[in-house]
Design a protein around this motif. Sequence first.
Motif, PDB file in Angstrom:
ATOM      1  N   ALA A 141     122.352 -50.269   8.295  1.00  0.00           N
ATOM      2  CA  ALA A 141     121.208 -51.325   8.585  1.00  0.00           C
ATOM      3  C   ALA A 141     119.951 -50.617   9.289  1.00  0.00           C
ATOM      4  O   ALA A 141     118.888 -51.083   8.905  1.00  0.00           O
ATOM      5  CB  ALA A 141     121.910 -52.375   9.649  1.00  0.00           C
ATOM      6  N   ALA A 142     120.108 -49.441   9.953  1.00  0.00           N
ATOM      7  CA  ALA A 142     118.936 -48.754  10.603  1.00  0.00           C
ATOM      8  C   ALA A 142     118.413 -48.101   9.609  1.00  0.00           C
ATOM      9  O   ALA A 142     117.162 -47.974   9.453  1.00  0.00           O
ATOM     10  CB  ALA A 142     119.781 -48.012  11.895  1.00  0.00           C
ATOM     11  N   MET A 143     119.020 -47.387   8.746  1.00  0.00           N
ATOM     12  CA  MET A 143     118.585 -46.581   7.550  1.00  0.00           C
ATOM     13  C   MET A 143     117.575 -47.500   6.451  1.00  0.00           C
ATOM     14  O   MET A 143     116.485 -47.199   6.338  1.00  0.00           O
ATOM     15  CB  MET A 143     119.678 -45.906   6.608  1.00  0.00           C
ATOM     16  CG  MET A 143     119.200 -45.128   5.731  1.00  0.00           C
ATOM     17  SD  MET A 143     119.120 -46.094   4.250  1.00  0.00           S
ATOM     18  CE  MET A 143     120.751 -46.316   3.356  1.00  0.00           C
ATOM     19  N   GLN A 144     118.118 -48.680   6.287  1.00  0.00           N
ATOM     20  CA  GLN A 144     117.478 -49.809   5.502  1.00  0.00           C
ATOM     21  C   GLN A 144     116.137 -50.326   6.102  1.00  0.00           C
ATOM     22  O   GLN A 144     115.144 -50.338   5.236  1.00  0.00           O
ATOM     23  CB  GLN A 144     118.464 -50.811   4.930  1.00  0.00           C
ATOM     24  CG  GLN A 144     119.208 -50.357   3.671  1.00  0.00           C
ATOM     25  CD  GLN A 144     118.712 -50.114   2.644  1.00  0.00           C
ATOM     26  OE1 GLN A 144     119.141 -49.357   1.910  1.00  0.00           O
ATOM     27  NE2 GLN A 144     117.342 -50.375   2.479  1.00  0.00           N
ATOM     28  N   ARG A 145     116.253 -50.588   7.439  1.00  0.00           N
ATOM     29  CA  ARG A 145     114.934 -50.542   7.991  1.00  0.00           C
ATOM     30  C   ARG A 145     113.988 -49.578   7.989  1.00  0.00           C
ATOM     31  O   ARG A 145     112.842 -49.905   7.589  1.00  0.00           O
ATOM     32  CB  ARG A 145     115.289 -50.915   9.555  1.00  0.00           C
ATOM     33  CG  ARG A 145     115.905 -52.235   9.670  1.00  0.00           C
ATOM     34  CD  ARG A 145     116.084 -52.713  11.288  1.00  0.00           C
ATOM     35  NE  ARG A 145     116.716 -51.408  12.192  1.00  0.00           N
ATOM     36  CZ  ARG A 145     118.070 -51.744  12.347  1.00  0.00           C
ATOM     37  NH1 ARG A 145     118.602 -52.738  12.077  1.00  0.00           N
ATOM     38  NH2 ARG A 145     118.460 -50.850  13.253  1.00  0.00           N
ATOM     39  N   ALA A 146     114.246 -48.481   8.084  1.00  0.00           N
ATOM     40  CA  ALA A 146     113.368 -47.125   8.036  1.00  0.00           C
ATOM     41  C   ALA A 146     113.028 -47.199   6.269  1.00  0.00           C
ATOM     42  O   ALA A 146     111.913 -47.111   5.976  1.00  0.00           O
ATOM     43  CB  ALA A 146     113.975 -46.036   8.236  1.00  0.00           C
ATOM     44  N   ALA A 147     113.930 -47.587   5.487  1.00  0.00           N
ATOM     45  CA  ALA A 147     113.732 -47.327   3.925  1.00  0.00           C
ATOM     46  C   ALA A 147     112.624 -48.483   3.568  1.00  0.00           C
ATOM     47  O   ALA A 147     111.876 -47.996   2.622  1.00  0.00           O
ATOM     48  CB  ALA A 147     115.066 -47.351   3.060  1.00  0.00           C
ATOM     49  N   LEU A 148     112.804 -49.587   4.225  1.00  0.00           N
ATOM     50  CA  LEU A 148     112.002 -50.710   3.540  1.00  0.00           C
ATOM     51  C   LEU A 148     110.570 -50.892   4.634  1.00  0.00           C
ATOM     52  O   LEU A 148     109.977 -51.954   4.544  1.00  0.00           O
ATOM     53  CB  LEU A 148     112.871 -52.043   3.256  1.00  0.00           C
ATOM     54  CG  LEU A 148     113.778 -51.872   2.293  1.00  0.00           C
ATOM     55  CD1 LEU A 148     114.716 -53.141   2.359  1.00  0.00           C
ATOM     56  CD2 LEU A 148     113.126 -51.712   0.910  1.00  0.00           C
ATOM     57  N   ASP A 149     110.578 -50.084   5.515  1.00  0.00           N
ATOM     58  CA  ASP A 149     109.435 -50.283   6.497  1.00  0.00           C
ATOM     59  C   ASP A 149     108.095 -50.495   5.859  1.00  0.00           C
ATOM     60  O   ASP A 149     107.611 -49.798   5.601  1.00  0.00           O
ATOM     61  CB  ASP A 149     109.530 -49.162   7.621  1.00  0.00           C
ATOM     62  CG  ASP A 149     108.482 -49.260   8.661  1.00  0.00           C
ATOM     63  OD1 ASP A 149     108.523 -50.510   9.051  1.00  0.00           O
ATOM     64  OD2 ASP A 149     107.797 -48.585   9.096  1.00  0.00           O
ATOM     65  N   GLY A 150     107.613 -51.639   6.357  1.00  0.00           N
ATOM     66  CA  GLY A 150     106.122 -52.168   5.667  1.00  0.00           C
ATOM     67  C   GLY A 150     106.207 -52.688   4.529  1.00  0.00           C
ATOM     68  O   GLY A 150     105.132 -53.114   4.032  1.00  0.00           O
ATOM     69  N   HIS A 151     107.374 -52.944   3.884  1.00  0.00           N
ATOM     70  CA  HIS A 151     107.506 -53.356   2.531  1.00  0.00           C
ATOM     71  C   HIS A 151     108.395 -54.731   2.565  1.00  0.00           C
ATOM     72  O   HIS A 151     107.925 -55.552   1.721  1.00  0.00           O
ATOM     73  CB  HIS A 151     108.158 -52.342   1.650  1.00  0.00           C
ATOM     74  CG  HIS A 151     108.504 -52.855   0.157  1.00  0.00           C
ATOM     75  ND1 HIS A 151     107.217 -52.931  -0.793  1.00  0.00           N
ATOM     76  CD2 HIS A 151     109.514 -53.377  -0.557  1.00  0.00           C
ATOM     77  CE1 HIS A 151     107.633 -53.729  -1.768  1.00  0.00           C
ATOM     78  NE2 HIS A 151     108.982 -53.935  -1.624  1.00  0.00           N
ATOM     79  N   ALA A 152     109.571 -54.437   3.308  1.00  0.00           N
ATOM     80  CA  ALA A 152     110.369 -55.612   3.138  1.00  0.00           C
ATOM     81  C   ALA A 152     111.027 -55.852   4.542  1.00  0.00           C
ATOM     82  O   ALA A 152     111.431 -54.885   4.931  1.00  0.00           O
ATOM     83  CB  ALA A 152     111.138 -56.000   2.041  1.00  0.00           C
ATOM     84  N   ASP A 153     111.357 -57.020   5.037  1.00  0.00           N
ATOM     85  CA  ASP A 153     112.297 -57.336   5.974  1.00  0.00           C
ATOM     86  C   ASP A 153     113.639 -57.816   5.421  1.00  0.00           C
ATOM     87  O   ASP A 153     113.696 -59.000   5.369  1.00  0.00           O
ATOM     88  CB  ASP A 153     111.890 -58.091   7.168  1.00  0.00           C
ATOM     89  CG  ASP A 153     112.818 -58.038   8.380  1.00  0.00           C
ATOM     90  OD1 ASP A 153     113.706 -57.535   8.445  1.00  0.00           O
ATOM     91  OD2 ASP A 153     112.427 -58.954   9.257  1.00  0.00           O
TER      92      ASP A 153
END
Length: 233
Positions: A141-153
Amino acid sequence: MKTLVICSGGLDSVSLAHIVAGQGRLSRLVSFDYGQRHRKELDFAAAAARRLDVPHHLMDLRPIGAALAGSALTDDIAVPDGHYAEDTMRITVVPNRNAIMLAIGFGIAAAQGDEAVATAVHGGDHFIYPDCRPAFTQAFAAMQRAALDGHADVRLHVPFVHRTKACIVREGALHGTPFAETWSCYKGGDIHCGRCGTCVERREAFHLADVADPTAYADPGYWLAAVASRKGR
């Protein structure tokens, strides 16, 4: 919160789909063909999508699955009989399977405007599968927050990660899950074998949940000996 559910067609994920649908949040189901020997469950995933009237995305990962060699789920290796929590069941591990599937699920969710990705990993999986444990889901979950940061939540929804399969059966029953329209057996015969780890776990879960099991098993009594053997250790 519009939620994409990763759905194999098994009891856990189909139950999760019905639960999320009952909450009015289900947007779509995503399934994966990675060349698994028990791929007949994909038909049950497709049926669940039709029943719940949502899109079904079936992703072809067979070339990737072929490279993830050494598992009884992808290679010509016998699936062991016995309780799911036996060391022998480690032969059913497909390396990084959930990480790969979830990464694709998050990509689809971000592209389609979904707000969450749900997967039915549960406490009974922790012993065998490292990518079903809380440490993994929290890190992912933490990795995906970084992967989609600024694009999608997009959030990761793992409602069963600290719960048992019996809990899934009880909650699935409350939401009208047609358990007969799910497939668990790793051997992929005409009916559930009743002897492989996932059949034993399935039968035990219905017993512990005090919910009638509609599943036809080739060996319907084997689970009792498997559970007794495990408890006797």
